[in-house]
Design a protein around this motif. Structure first.
Motif, PDB file in Angstrom:
ATOM      1  N   ILE A 413       1.025  -1.419  -0.269  1.00 52.73           N
ATOM      2  CA  ILE A 413       0.009  -0.209   0.118  1.00 52.73           C
ATOM      3  C   ILE A 413       0.795   1.381  -0.402  1.00 52.73           C
ATOM      4  O   ILE A 413       0.435   2.630   1.030  1.00 52.73           O
ATOM      5  N   SER A 414       1.897   0.710  -0.319  1.00 54.24           N
ATOM      6  CA  SER A 414       3.213   2.621  -0.687  1.00 54.24           C
ATOM      7  C   SER A 414       2.354   3.063  -1.567  1.00 54.24           C
ATOM      8  O   SER A 414       2.084   4.222  -0.547  1.00 54.24           O
ATOM      9  N   LYS A 415       1.543   2.962  -2.683  1.00 51.25           N
ATOM     10  CA  LYS A 415       1.137   4.117  -3.185  1.00 51.25           C
ATOM     11  C   LYS A 415      -0.245   4.894  -2.547  1.00 51.25           C
ATOM     12  O   LYS A 415      -0.293   6.274  -2.123  1.00 51.25           O
ATOM     13  N   ARG A 416      -0.843   4.171  -2.060  1.00 53.98           N
ATOM     14  CA  ARG A 416      -2.369   4.570  -1.371  1.00 53.98           C
ATOM     15  C   ARG A 416      -1.691   5.452   0.221  1.00 53.98           C
ATOM     16  O   ARG A 416      -2.177   6.433   0.096  1.00 53.98           O
ATOM     17  N   LYS A 417      -0.333   5.199   0.543  1.00 53.87           N
ATOM     18  CA  LYS A 417       0.208   5.564   1.708  1.00 53.87           C
ATOM     19  C   LYS A 417       1.116   7.394   1.381  1.00 53.87           C
ATOM     20  O   LYS A 417       0.324   8.473   1.577  1.00 53.87           O
ATOM     21  N   ARG A 418       1.650   7.478  -0.308  1.00 54.26           N
ATOM     22  CA  ARG A 418       1.965   8.396  -0.596  1.00 54.26           C
ATOM     23  C   ARG A 418       0.883   9.345  -1.405  1.00 54.26           C
ATOM     24  O   ARG A 418       1.002  10.394  -1.052  1.00 54.26           O
ATOM     25  N   ALA A 419      -0.032   8.594  -1.582  1.00 55.79           N
ATOM     26  CA  ALA A 419      -1.705   9.560  -1.546  1.00 55.79           C
ATOM     27  C   ALA A 419      -2.071   9.716  -0.243  1.00 55.79           C
ATOM     28  O   ALA A 419      -2.414  11.296  -1.122  1.00 55.79           O
ATOM     29  N   ALA A 426      -2.078  18.758   1.030  1.00 55.38           N
ATOM     30  CA  ALA A 426      -3.181  19.821  -0.311  1.00 55.38           C
ATOM     31  C   ALA A 426      -3.494  20.180   0.862  1.00 55.38           C
ATOM     32  O   ALA A 426      -4.045  21.565   1.099  1.00 55.38           O
ATOM     33  N   ASN A 427      -4.723  19.994   1.941  1.00 55.78           N
ATOM     34  CA  ASN A 427      -5.232  20.232   2.977  1.00 55.78           C
ATOM     35  C   ASN A 427      -4.646  21.091   4.053  1.00 55.78           C
ATOM     36  O   ASN A 427      -5.724  21.730   4.138  1.00 55.78           O
ATOM     37  N   ALA A 428      -3.707  20.511   4.335  1.00 56.12           N
ATOM     38  CA  ALA A 428      -2.795  21.779   4.965  1.00 56.12           C
ATOM     39  C   ALA A 428      -2.861  22.700   5.208  1.00 56.12           C
ATOM     40  O   ALA A 428      -3.020  24.509   5.109  1.00 56.12           O
ATOM     41  N   GLN A 429      -2.492  22.868   3.139  1.00 57.37           N
ATOM     42  CA  GLN A 429      -2.476  24.100   2.918  1.00 57.37           C
ATOM     43  C   GLN A 429      -3.884  24.988   1.641  1.00 57.37           C
ATOM     44  O   GLN A 429      -3.390  26.362   2.442  1.00 57.37           O
ATOM     45  N   LEU A 430      -4.512  24.265   1.685  1.00 61.41           N
ATOM     46  CA  LEU A 430      -5.728  24.786   1.961  1.00 61.41           C
ATOM     47  C   LEU A 430      -6.648  25.675   3.242  1.00 61.41           C
ATOM     48  O   LEU A 430      -6.790  26.472   3.036  1.00 61.41           O
ATOM     49  N   GLU A 431      -6.064  24.776   3.597  1.00 61.99           N
ATOM     50  CA  GLU A 431      -6.423  25.225   4.874  1.00 61.99           C
ATOM     51  C   GLU A 431      -5.941  27.111   5.487  1.00 61.99           C
ATOM     52  O   GLU A 431      -6.459  27.155   5.776  1.00 61.99           O
ATOM     53  N   THR A 432      -4.498  26.688   5.294  1.00 61.83           N
ATOM     54  CA  THR A 432      -3.624  28.126   5.179  1.00 61.83           C
ATOM     55  C   THR A 432      -4.554  29.183   4.114  1.00 61.83           C
ATOM     56  O   THR A 432      -3.788  29.839   4.439  1.00 61.83           O
ATOM     57  N   ARG A 433      -4.702  28.756   3.535  1.00 61.49           N
ATOM     58  CA  ARG A 433      -5.183  29.478   2.340  1.00 61.49           C
ATOM     59  C   ARG A 433      -6.412  29.829   2.906  1.00 61.49           C
ATOM     60  O   ARG A 433      -6.262  31.584   2.067  1.00 61.49           O
ATOM     61  N   VAL A 434      -7.151  29.557   2.954  1.00 67.31           N
ATOM     62  CA  VAL A 434      -8.128  29.769   3.728  1.00 67.31           C
ATOM     63  C   VAL A 434      -8.535  30.948   5.154  1.00 67.31           C
ATOM     64  O   VAL A 434      -9.178  31.795   5.347  1.00 67.31           O
ATOM     65  N   GLN A 435      -7.626  30.107   6.128  1.00 65.71           N
ATOM     66  CA  GLN A 435      -6.811  31.561   7.158  1.00 65.71           C
ATOM     67  C   GLN A 435      -6.817  32.585   6.477  1.00 65.71           C
ATOM     68  O   GLN A 435      -7.018  33.735   7.464  1.00 65.71           O
TER      69      GLN A 435
END
Length: 678
Positions: A413-419, A426-435
């Motif tokens: 499940i290496s690919k799934r973990k990388r995804a 991406a979620n962290a970047q999105l939260e930063t942009r929202v703030q």
């Protein structure tokens, strides 16, 4: 013919018959047991294939959510859906699925990759049912979930993914999978496999002449159990006058029942041939054949098991009772970086990394008193080239060739973990942009509020400057004249000028008094106040203004009193009635209508006139301080602002609207009703 010969012949004949009968029974039981073991192994292969095929579709809904236009289409009714529909159509063709859909939160269809989607409430209900928790509330954090049901003898299988925006469900991405992809390789292999749901309704058959609809009509009542000589139980099913041996397994996650049917016609022929050969060769030949058959059974069973394991696309490891590796398939050898000589000297625990997360699993593998049973446990596997990789581990007890052991299944499940890691970033970047965006909005709001305050201050300054300059100029002029009249001794004119100065000063005091009222604090205690009494006082004081106006008052006698401060409520009614009188100066038949009603402990008072009203743009600013539609010199624009502040201080509210079916405006006051104990 002597009696001895007859006895020998009878004995030989009896031995032949007994041996033939015995061999036939043994041969049949042996072949049935062999067919059972082979069918179980083959069924395990098909179970793995089914899971592999279905798993290959699991991540398709994420392709819909990754489209940039999805959020716009779901949140903006005016957004164009044509580009997204084209994209879904291309995805549908590329993935060889039955349809890609974008649904609203209630399950209704918004976009389909198919021109004839045939979407109905039954499909929507099956999709949205998995979104709800035990309390029936929407639960939009489930990830990808599956839905399967049968309608019109057709299997429907969906993969769905909730689409969220700011923690709120805005839509559902749905993929409809063509289950016939499962049966195509079975048809090519001439295998007979049936699949049914939890209600024992068949929806898939690999037999070219026997459909799932026919099997639903026939039902499973025809399955009969039989015990072999080795105490193993086998199951027979007679279909179209043909006998089949049946193996069954249930997929716990999908609640599907998989039936693997082995035709027994060839097996019965083999039994007859074996009985005929046994009758000719007698006991010696029978013994040799039985030995050879038993030996062949062991070799064939083990070889078939190895062949089955070698042909899968996941890592499979066959373990002995002592947890040593009996066989490892090529996929697992690739995972662990092994060669053909390594698997004979390895134990199961050596395939796992010596990490704290693997401690419990390693202890279970080293405990030889019992065979562990695991399903889909995340572990870190040890690559013998010096690397570790995440994998899903399953361990199942297994018996083969009169031996017992277990089967280990590894899925990289290496690919799934990388995804998952990429998605987390991406979620962290999105939260930063929202703030950051929120901070900008707060800054813009503060600047807008400051601009609004400065505009109100400008209107106030202009109004006060104009309203006070006129009386001050008049006072200055009158004082200059009084000096001349005083020197001339003209006291009569002097007294007249002083009276004018007094009026001008009174006018200035009235203006400043409005500013003082505007800054009043809230009343410390509200009391029971009669609406009728306050209105009577106001009508009496403004009798001259209301002389030509048709006034109608509808206040029921049963209406309770309101919680208010009498003097300030008097000021509210005075301001509203005075404004209505001024608005109806040019109305041919002026009318003023006041009514009151009680709804759920709140008293609603409406003051309606048929005057000139105000523009819609002005209506939004009508309660702002120093905002007025009157000409300069006719007022400071504080009346309605003071009225709104008074209503808030009395825990009430005032709203204004232009009348829809006639000229004029309606002001609505809301106040709390006074209970009997207040």
């Amino acid at each position: 013919m002597s009696n001895k010969f007859k006895i020998i012949a009878s004995i030989i004949l009896g031995c032949v018959i007994a041996t033939t009968f015995t061999v036939r029974e043994i041969c049949r039981d042996w072949l049935l047991d062999s067919a059972r073991e082979q069918a179980e192994n083959q069924l395990l292969t098909y179970v793995v294939d089914i899971r592999r095929v279905l798993a290959s579709y699991k991540y398709l809904p994420y392709l819909i959510t990754e489209q940039e236009s999805v959020t716009a289409v779901l949140t903006n009714p005016q957004a164009s859906i044509a580009p997204l529909k084209h994209t879904l159509t291309q995805f549908d063709k590329a993935a060889n699925t039955k349809g890609w859909y974008l649904l609203r939160p209630d399950g209704s269809l918004l976009i389909s990759s198919r021109h004839n989607a045939h979407w109905d409430a039954h499909k929507a209900a099956n999709i949205t049912a998995n979104l709800r928790n035990k309390n029936g509330e929407l639960d939009n954090d489930k990830g990808v979930f599956t839905s399967s049901y049968i309608a019109n003898s057709t299997a429907n299988y969906y993969l769905s993914l909730p689409i969220n925006l700011s923690g709120k469900l805005i839509g559902i991405a749905v993929i409809e999978v063509d289950l016939t992809a499962l049966s195509e390789p079975w048809l090519a292999a001439n295998e007979f496999i049936l699949i049914s749901n939890t209600k024992d309704q068949f929806f898939l058959s690999s037999h070219p002449q026997i459909s799932a609809t026919e099997m639903n009509t026939r039902g499973t009542n025809g399955i009969k159990a039989r015990q072999l000589s080795n105490d193993a139980n086998i199951y027979h099913w007679k279909i179209h006058n043909n006998d089949y041996q049946v193996q069954q397994v249930q997929l716990d996650d999908l609640k599907w029942h998989i039936y693997y049917l082995t035709p027994l016609s060839n097996l019965y022929k083999t039994v007859d041939i074996a009985g005929f050969i046994t009758a000719i060769l007698m006991s010696l030949l029978l013994s040799i054949l039985l030995y050879r058959h038993e030996r062949r059974q062991k070799l064939y069973s083990h070889a078939a098991l190895k062949q089955m394991i070698a042909g899968t696309n996941v890592g499979l490891v066959l373990l002995n009772d002592d947890r040593s590796i009996s066989y490892i398939n090529p996929t697992a050898m690739y995972y662990f970086g092994l060669n053909n000589d390594d698997d004979n000297s390895l134990y199961a625990s050596q395939l796992l990394s010596q990490q704290h997360d693997n401690k419990n699993i390693i202890e279970q593998l080293n405990d030889l008193s019992k065979i562990p049973t695991l399903t889909g446990i995340e572990v870190f596997a040890h690559n013998h080239q010096g690397h570790s990789f995440p994998a899903l581990l399953s361990i199942t007890p297994l018996a083969w060739s009169q031996q017992r052991g277990s089967l280990m299944t590894f899925v990289d499940i290496s690919k799934r973990k990388r995804a998952e890691h990429a998605l987390s970033q991406a979620n962290a970047q999105l939260e930063t942009r929202v703030q950051e965006t929120t901070a900008k909005l707060y800054t813009a709001q503060e600047e807008l509020l400051l601009s609004s305050k400065m505009a109100a201050l400008g209107r106030m300054s202009s109004a006060i400057n104009h309203e006070l300059n006129q009386p001050l100029t008049g006072i200055r002029t009158l004082l200059s004249s009084n000096i001349l009249f005083l020197e001339q001794g003209n006291t009569k004119v002097l007294r007249s000028n002083m009276a004018l100065i007094d009026k001008l000063v009174a006018r200035m005091l009235s203006m400043t008094a409005q500013l003082k009222v505007f800054a009043f604090n809230r009343p410390e205690r509200l009391m029971a106040t009669s609406i009728t009494d306050i209105l009577t006082e106001v009508f009496t004081l403004q009798e001259s203004k209301l002389a030509n106006i048709d006034i109608k008052v509808d206040v029921p006698d049963s209406l309770p009193q309101v919680l208010a401060e009498p003097h300030r409520l008097h000021q509210v009614f005075a301001n509203l009635i005075s404004n209505s009188a001024a608005a109806m100066q040019h109305t041919s038949q002026p009318q003023l209508f006041i009514n009151a009603s009680l709804i759920k402990g709140i008293i609603y008072i409406k003051v309606t006139d048929n005057g000139s009203g105000v523009d819609d743009d002005a209506l939004a600013h009508i309660f702002e301080p120093f905002y007025t539609s009157k000409k300069i010199g006719e007022g400071l624009g504080l009346g309605l602002s003071i009225t709104a502040n008074i209503m808030r201080d009395m825990q009430g509210e005032i709203t204004a609207n232009n009348n829809q079916h006639q000229a004029g405006m309606t002001f609505t006051l809301t106040l709390q009703a006074c209970s009997n104990n207040e």
